[in-house]
Design a protein around this motif. Structure first.
Motif, PDB file in Angstrom:
ATOM      1  N   PHE A  95      39.508 -14.521  -3.453  1.00 39.82           N
ATOM      2  CA  PHE A  95      40.501 -14.041  -4.419  1.00 39.82           C
ATOM      3  C   PHE A  95      40.397 -12.533  -4.567  1.00 39.82           C
ATOM      4  CE2 PHE A  95      39.376 -18.397  -5.754  1.00 39.82           C
ATOM      5  CZ  PHE A  95      40.629 -18.993  -5.717  1.00 39.82           C
ATOM      6  N   PRO A  96      40.969 -11.782  -3.623  1.00 44.52           N
ATOM      7  CA  PRO A  96      40.948 -10.322  -3.795  1.00 44.52           C
ATOM      8  C   PRO A  96      41.628  -9.957  -5.108  1.00 44.52           C
ATOM      9  CG  PRO A  96      42.412 -10.970  -1.978  1.00 44.52           C
ATOM     10  CD  PRO A  96      41.679 -12.196  -2.404  1.00 44.52           C
ATOM     11  N   THR A  97      41.160  -8.870  -5.748  1.00 40.95           N
ATOM     12  CA  THR A  97      41.676  -8.600  -7.099  1.00 40.95           C
ATOM     13  C   THR A  97      43.120  -8.140  -7.104  1.00 40.95           C
ATOM     14  OG1 THR A  97      40.630  -6.435  -6.993  1.00 40.95           O
ATOM     15  CG2 THR A  97      39.497  -8.107  -8.249  1.00 40.95           C
ATOM     16  N   TYR A  98      43.596  -7.548  -6.017  1.00 46.35           N
ATOM     17  CA  TYR A  98      45.006  -7.143  -6.029  1.00 46.35           C
ATOM     18  C   TYR A  98      45.666  -7.636  -4.752  1.00 46.35           C
ATOM     19  CZ  TYR A  98      43.413  -3.448  -2.903  1.00 46.35           C
ATOM     20  OH  TYR A  98      42.856  -2.775  -1.862  1.00 46.35           O
ATOM     21  N   GLY A  99      46.848  -8.200  -4.881  1.00 53.69           N
ATOM     22  CA  GLY A  99      47.609  -8.660  -3.728  1.00 53.69           C
ATOM     23  C   GLY A  99      46.747  -9.492  -2.814  1.00 53.69           C
ATOM     24  N   VAL A 100      46.797  -9.178  -1.519  1.00 51.73           N
ATOM     25  CA  VAL A 100      45.904  -9.857  -0.595  1.00 51.73           C
ATOM     26  C   VAL A 100      44.749  -8.947  -0.204  1.00 51.73           C
ATOM     27  CG1 VAL A 100      47.484 -11.596   0.276  1.00 51.73           C
ATOM     28  CG2 VAL A 100      47.527  -9.307   1.257  1.00 51.73           C
ATOM     29  N   GLY A 101      44.643  -7.805  -0.892  1.00 55.45           N
ATOM     30  CA  GLY A 101      43.389  -7.068  -0.874  1.00 55.45           C
ATOM     31  C   GLY A 101      43.091  -6.161   0.288  1.00 55.45           C
ATOM     32  N   GLY A 102      43.885  -6.184   1.335  1.00 59.27           N
ATOM     33  CA  GLY A 102      43.513  -5.413   2.519  1.00 59.27           C
ATOM     34  C   GLY A 102      43.624  -3.912   2.315  1.00 59.27           C
ATOM     35  N   ASN A 103      42.777  -3.186   2.997  1.00 59.44           N
ATOM     36  CA  ASN A 103      42.805  -1.728   2.915  1.00 59.44           C
ATOM     37  C   ASN A 103      43.406  -1.082   4.157  1.00 59.44           C
ATOM     38  OD1 ASN A 103      41.501  -1.327   0.349  1.00 59.44           O
ATOM     39  ND2 ASN A 103      39.693  -2.193   1.317  1.00 59.44           N
ATOM     40  N   ALA A 104      43.879  -1.921   5.088  1.00 57.94           N
ATOM     41  CA  ALA A 104      44.308  -1.378   6.370  1.00 57.94           C
ATOM     42  C   ALA A 104      45.535  -0.478   6.239  1.00 57.94           C
ATOM     43  CB  ALA A 104      44.600  -2.522   7.343  1.00 57.94           C
ATOM     44  N   GLY A 105      46.387  -0.760   5.271  1.00 57.38           N
ATOM     45  CA  GLY A 105      47.602   0.037   5.141  1.00 57.38           C
ATOM     46  C   GLY A 105      47.294   1.517   5.012  1.00 57.38           C
ATOM     47  N   LEU A 106      46.340   1.851   4.153  1.00 53.82           N
ATOM     48  CA  LEU A 106      45.971   3.262   3.998  1.00 53.82           C
ATOM     49  C   LEU A 106      45.096   3.735   5.157  1.00 53.82           C
ATOM     50  CD1 LEU A 106      45.305   3.720   0.205  1.00 53.82           C
ATOM     51  CD2 LEU A 106      46.906   5.019   1.605  1.00 53.82           C
ATOM     52  N   ALA A 107      44.204   2.866   5.606  1.00 50.91           N
ATOM     53  CA  ALA A 107      43.332   3.253   6.723  1.00 50.91           C
ATOM     54  C   ALA A 107      44.187   3.620   7.935  1.00 50.91           C
ATOM     55  CB  ALA A 107      42.374   2.116   7.059  1.00 50.91           C
ATOM     56  N   MET A 108      45.259   2.867   8.128  1.00 48.88           N
ATOM     57  CA  MET A 108      46.159   3.134   9.248  1.00 48.88           C
ATOM     58  C   MET A 108      46.729   4.549   9.168  1.00 48.88           C
ATOM     59  SD  MET A 108      49.803   1.319  10.027  1.00 48.88           S
ATOM     60  CE  MET A 108      50.470   1.793   8.436  1.00 48.88           C
TER      61      MET A 108
ATOM     62  N   THR B  84      37.614  -6.004  -3.775  1.00 48.61           N
ATOM     63  CA  THR B  84      38.109  -5.147  -4.853  1.00 48.61           C
ATOM     64  C   THR B  84      38.046  -3.707  -4.361  1.00 48.61           C
ATOM     65  OG1 THR B  84      38.043  -5.094  -7.278  1.00 48.61           O
ATOM     66  CG2 THR B  84      36.027  -4.477  -6.141  1.00 48.61           C
ATOM     67  N   PRO B  85      38.866  -2.809  -4.895  1.00 43.42           N
ATOM     68  CA  PRO B  85      38.783  -1.431  -4.406  1.00 43.42           C
ATOM     69  C   PRO B  85      37.429  -0.815  -4.756  1.00 43.42           C
ATOM     70  CG  PRO B  85      40.687  -1.718  -5.876  1.00 43.42           C
ATOM     71  CD  PRO B  85      39.888  -2.971  -5.945  1.00 43.42           C
ATOM     72  N   TYR B  86      36.900  -0.022  -3.859  1.00 39.77           N
ATOM     73  CA  TYR B  86      35.652   0.703  -4.108  1.00 39.77           C
ATOM     74  C   TYR B  86      35.825   2.097  -3.516  1.00 39.77           C
ATOM     75  CZ  TYR B  86      30.612   1.880  -3.638  1.00 39.77           C
ATOM     76  OH  TYR B  86      29.394   2.490  -3.682  1.00 39.77           O
ATOM     77  N   ARG B  87      35.666   3.086  -4.352  1.00 32.01           N
ATOM     78  CA  ARG B  87      35.693   4.507  -3.977  1.00 32.01           C
ATOM     79  C   ARG B  87      35.918   4.731  -2.479  1.00 32.01           C
ATOM     80  NH1 ARG B  87      31.195   8.456  -6.670  1.00 32.01           N
ATOM     81  NH2 ARG B  87      32.549  10.239  -6.967  1.00 32.01           N
TER      82      ARG B  87
END
Ligand code: FAD
Lengths: 787, 288
Positions: free
Chosen positions: A337-350, A377-380
């Protein structure tokens, strides 16, 4: 040590640009901070959650009768009690329609990660609540868990067994997004024909936010006032308010959320998670006050996890090491259960993978997968895998080509004459200075001399290495986050209250924003107070996250301050019978330029603005209040270069960080001491991630590092002196500020890993394993294959 | 992380403490510095009907010389042991090992007796006791008895003390002149329990080793003595001694545990090197 290289006009004033001492510190370091636990309502019922002992299974028995009967227990709530109250559940920034895993407050039929809340006890004290937990009869038929093994092999994430049957797939999300091109043929051509193509997969293990103050919330439903009152340890009170009102079908005016001092968050408290929502729902349904302070055990096991990903990067260069193209494939484990949406960070990493380099052709794909583990969850610097992978691959490529890694970077970095530079993903970089920070960092650390020292040390059998890493820090301010408001109100005594939608949790906002406002108004900083973290008194805002506070709130504070200053001068002009253009403010006194005798104090001006409104021109609104809601670009950038020197103990594999240098350009600094504090804190988290911190699950999804005995945070004894140099190139937004809060955590991991890789070069390659425990390092030295 | 309910008893003499403990039998636990017991209670990994707090039993806090030995009362704080002039002069390795226990805040509360009675196999004091052949004084309902270090530990965090017995004091024999000692450990961070460690003592006469003791910690269920390596050392010339070989001998046949911090294989490699380093340092001290 500090070195500064400033561009002209770098905005240093009476307060702005000065290392003003933190106004928060007097109370925080003397134990007078006021955290949630310090303000618990005496009538609050204390919560303890029954949590799943296994990663996956069906609940066959859940009997809470005996627990309910324990004296001092008000209620024991299960999913059957609470989940029917849920009207809708989504995060403002993600929107109502973005995909999400199925959400529930308490697990009812099955459990999906070890630590998932199943029942909640409301008792007179936390002690009693935990006694009651032991009286709950729980049986779970265990099912095989879907987990990736902790060294980053994702084999288990098959679609035969589903984490969320309702979702239909273990793949939570993919990139490119539908409708975007699914390949870049020009890049494929480059990869097929380039003289050198180097491909590596980099792993980043699970490590997590662990703020000193854990999560916590108290909520009280008062039917007489038709109000749900909430105090929460949060970065974003408005998100708490809105998530709760949506959840329970209340309106935003029926919920009041506020925060006290927040003892750290690092991203964990941007969104609102199931336990916090369960507390609000319990308060509403039980019509009473309910409080939950997460304990450390809960925080580690269920407080939201981070990192946990692999990035495969291919880099093509010409014969001279000029980068021709870069391709990335990202696999992330977002937990259950990621805390937001489906939790992936790839969008920004991309967006960020090309970093401060001119990379030519580009393509990025990604897959985020669910697992039976605690949610992401997001982490710095949530997207930092792009820098972690790229900066390692650059070192590996440079070594293969026989080019010095600093020289390799310099050859490929975006040059000043290329600005504004549009990246392959369409980002426009206007004011970055990667070559300057590279030069400053390598000079500060004495790169050239170090190579000689290293050669001499190797001859004596000592193991020394140096690592460099560069990046640009992109701060997202999408949607409402790019439009923050600051209101400055001066009452009749002439001091300023500043209302903002920020949510300081360690960023020194009370100091820095007061500096900005005091500077603009020409009054003393002690005559300015910042008010934030309260949905009733703060303007609507998105809180403090994503390194945005200086750029959005700081910019808005500057303009709001300017607007109020104009008003002050207009009122003073009436009193002094002068033109506002001929007036100036010095130390809280307005005077006619060149005629110091013609002057009026702030208190008199303020009195006139309110009580003396009849003296003001008819078209002038009385009072002294100004606001500004800023409109910032959706992404802003700073840049930095980190350099580390390490020495390794040949017998134990222990790594000592001998020097650590950062050169950064965050534009105009509101407060250099605060900038350096932010950098230092971030670097410490990188040190933790690379050498100590690792949240470990076994193959069945059982958490193994559930206390600080096993989840190792770096202590002061493990952290070297961090030397910081500044290059100052103002941004093009009000104030000339740039985002910089996350960079310390983003760039330190690859700088440190590169230093270890460099040290170990004589012994062969560093395996794709994180963290770099003494054992991993010693295995390389001893030539023993990793376990 | 809140303990289950318990009754709190606070005796002021050792006799009273033994009586109170006897009343509860295995339903009570002794509370010393609380640095190990309190987290266990808070996590509800264990529960007891009563805690018998020894913090007011002043007669258990002392350091004194007694017939060629240094005797330390169980309730002596680790910080006191670390700074005590007698300990530093007569049993220097005990002071040196103390500095490796946690952080100063923990040593200000934690006691010598608590650490030894707790018996964490990765802890320093049990390894010192084992290496130096210390003697433990135990008080129980039928009086006091002496226990050799070798007979103290049963398994991880288990001693041969009965539920109604209290560890009252530990007696450390003072080695003669031309002796040297060292403690070496590998810990993930400053202040952590050791991943692997060793305590070494030697006495040298006329260029030969006349007495040797090597204990290992973090390497098994209890602190271990490396008897084979010791017997090879006794009688050996210090000149040209193959330290690496002694290190290897010390870990031969040892089967250390694996956990999230390190594998057993790593522990073995590191322990053998730590033994070599410690021995080198102890020999230097003995021959200085
Ligand atoms: C963060 C941290 C780091 C630490 N690092 C280390 C380390 O590096 N090395 C190390 O060795 N230790 C370490 N410790 C543990 C510390 O040394 C403890 O103080 C010690 O293990 C227990 O001593 P205590 O006096 O606190 O005993 P308590 O916690 O009060 O008791 C521990 C156990 O011993 C029993 N006990 C205590 N005294 C007696 C007695 N006189 N007779 C019979 N039974 C008794 C208790 O009943 C209990 O079962 C650390 C602790 C912490 C919190």
């Amino acid at each position: 040590m500090t070195a500064t290289q400033a561009a002209p006009g770098s905005g240093v004033g009476r307060f702005l640009g000065q290392s003003v001492k933190r106004r928060e510190d007097a109370r925080l370091v003397t134990g007078h901070g006021r955290y949630l636990e310090d303000v618990l309502w005496p009538d609050a019922w204390h919560v303890a959650f029954l949590r799943s002992p296994v990663a996956r299974g069906r609940i066959s028995t859940l009997d809470v009768k005996a627990a309910r009967a324990l004296p001092g227990v008000r209620a024991v709530l299960t999913g059957a009690d609470l989940d029917p109250l849920v009207k809708s559940w989504w995060q403002t920034a993600m929107g109502k329609d973005s995909p999400q895993p199925p959400r529930r407050l308490l697990a009812a039929d099955d459990v999906r990660y070890a630590g998932e809340p199943i029942a909640m006890v409301l008792a007179e004290s936390r002690y009693l609540a935990e006694d009651a937990l032991e009286l709950i009869d729980l049986d779970i038929e265990t099912q095989p868990a879907i987990v990736s093994d902790h060294r980053g092999r994702w084999g288990a994430a098959k679609d035969g067994e589903l984490v969320h049957p309702e979702y239909g797939s273990n793949v939570a999300s993919t990139l490119p997004y539908p409708g975007m091109p699914d390949s870049n043929p020009a890049l494929e051509e480059v990869l097929a024909s380039a003289p050198h193509v180097v491909e590596e997969t980099f792993h980043q293990h699970r490590y997590i936010c662990v703020p000193m103050e854990t999560r916590g919330i108290q909520a009280r439903w008062d039917p007489a006032r038709d109000l749900l009152e909430i105090v929460s340890s949060t970065q974003n009170v408005h998100e708490v308010r809105s998530t709760v009102s949506r959840l329970l079908g209340l309106s935003d005016v029926q919920v009041h959320a506020r925060a006290e001092d927040v003892g750290g968050a690092f991203g964990l408290k941007c969104f609102v998670d199931s336990e916090e929502l369960a507390v609000a729902a319990a308060a509403y349904s039980q019509q009473c006050a309910v409080a939950w302070i997460e304990d450390r055990n809960e925080n580690l096991v269920a407080g939201g996890h981070s990192r946990t990903e692999d990035l495969t990067v291919s880099l093509a260069t010409d014969a001279d090491g000029k980068i021709l193209g870069i391709k990335g494939h990202h696999v992330e484990d977002v937990g259950a259960f990621p805390t937001y949406g489906v939790g992936g960070n790839a969008g920004l990493a991309m967006m960020m993978l090309p970093g401060p380099y001119d990379v030519g052709q580009y393509f990025y794909s990604a897959e985020a997968v669910f697992s039976n583990t605690c949610g992401m969850t997001p982490y710095r610097g949530p997207f930092l895998m792009e820098t972690v992978a790229r900066e390692q691959l650059i070192d590996i490529t440079a070594a293969r080509l026989g080019i010095d890694p600093v020289e390799f970077r310099r050859r490929n970095m975006i040059r000043p004459d290329q600005l504004p530079f549009t990246t392959p993903t369409g980002l426009v970089l206007e004011t970055i200075t990667p070559i300057e920070t590279l030069d400053q960092a390598t000079e500060m650390i004495g790169y050239a001399d170090f190579r000689k020292e290293q050669a001499a040390a190797r001859a004596e059998g000592r193991i020394l290495g140096i690592g460099i890493a560069s990046y640009i820090e992109g701060s997202p301010a999408f949607g409402a986050a790019g439009a923050e408001q600051v209101t400055v109100r001066m009452d009749m005594a002439g001091q300023a209250l500043v209302f903002m939608g920020s949510g300081s949790h360690g960023q020194s906002v009370e100091t820095t924003m007061a500096q900005v406002v005091a500077e603009e108004l020409g009054i003393d900083i002690d005559d300015v107070r910042i008010v934030q973290g309260d949905t009733i008194s703060s303007p609507y805002g998105t809180g403090t996250a994503g390194s945005r506070t200086a750029t959005t709130f700081g910019g808005a504070a500057r303009i709001a301050g300017q607007k109020l200053k104009e008003k002050i001068l207009q009122v003073a002009a009436v009193a002094l019978e002068a033109s506002p253009d001929d007036l100036e403010i010095t130390d809280g006194v307005v005077s006619v330029k060149g005629t110091p005798g013609a002057a009026i104090g702030m208190e008199q001006i303020a009195a006139m603005a309110y009580a003396g409104h009849t003296m003001l021109p008819a078209d002038m609104e009385p009072g002294l209040e100004a606001k500004h809601r800023i409109r910032n670009p959706p992404l802003m950038f700073s840049n930095a270069c980190h350099a580390a020197i390490v020495e390794i103990d040949r017998d134990t594999g222990a790594v000592e960080i001998k020097r650590y240098v950062v050169s950064e350009d965050c534009g105009n600094m509101i407060n250099p001491m605060v900038v350096e504090g932010q950098i230092t804190g971030g670097v410490v988290q990188g040190i933790g991630g690379v050498f100590y911190e690792h949240f470990v699950y076994d193959g069945d999804g059982n958490p193994l590092t559930t206390t600080f005995l096993d989840y190792l945070l770096p202590t002061a004894a493990d952290v070297p002196d961090i030397e910081i140099g500044h290059v100052i190139t103002p941004s093009n937004t009000p104030g000339g500020f740039k985002p910089m809060g996350e960079g310390g955590a983003i760039c330190s991991p690859p700088a440190l890993i590169n230093a270890v890789r460099d040290a170990l070069a004589p012994f062969g390659g560093l395996p794709n394993v994180q963290p770099l425990t003494p054992e991993v390092v010693l295995d390389v030295i001893d030539g023993v294959p990793a376990v | 992380m809140k303990p289950a309910p318990f009754t709190y008893e606070a005796p002021t003499t050792l006799g009273e403490a033994v009586d109170v403990l006897g009343r509860y039998g295995d339903e009570a636990k002794v509370l010393a510095g609380g640095q190990s017991l309190v987290p266990v209670l808070a996590l509800r990994l264990a529960r007891f009907e009563a805690l018998v707090d020894l913090n007011r039993v002043d007669e258990l806090a002392y350091v004194r010389e007694d017939d060629g030995a240094v005797v330390v009362g169980a309730m002596t704080r680790q910080a006191t042991v670390e700074a005590d002039p007698l300990v530093r002069r007569a049993v220097p390795v005990l002071a040196e090992a103390t500095r490796l226990i946690g952080h100063f805040q923990i040593r200000n509360r934690g006691t010598l007796g608590g650490s030894i009675a707790h018996g964490d196999p990765a802890a320093e004091y049990p390894a010192v006791v084992t290496a130096l052949d210390a003697t433990v004084t135990v008080a129980g309902p039928s009086g006091t008895r002496q226990l050799a270090a070798a007979d103290l530990y049963d398994g991880p965090m288990t001693t041969t003390l009965a539920d109604d017995e209290i560890l009252a004091a530990v007696s450390f024999p003072v080695w003669g002149p031309r002796s040297g000692f060292a403690v070496r450990e590998m810990a993930r961070r400053e202040g952590d329990f050791a991943t692997a460690g060793t305590v070494v003592g030697v006495t040298v006469a006329d260029g030969r080793i006349t007495r040797a003791a090597i204990s290992l910690f973090g390497m098994g269920p209890v602190p271990l003595r490396a008897r084979d390596a010791e017997s090879h050392l006794v009688g050996a010339a210090t000149a040209g001694l193959d330290l690496t070989a002694v290190g290897a001998a010390a870990v031969a046949g040892v089967d250390p545990p694996s956990d999230v911090h390190a594998s057993g294989r790593y522990r073995t490699r590191v322990a053998s090197r730590l033994v070599a380093r410690a021995l080198e340092s102890a020999l230097q001290e003995a021959t200085a």
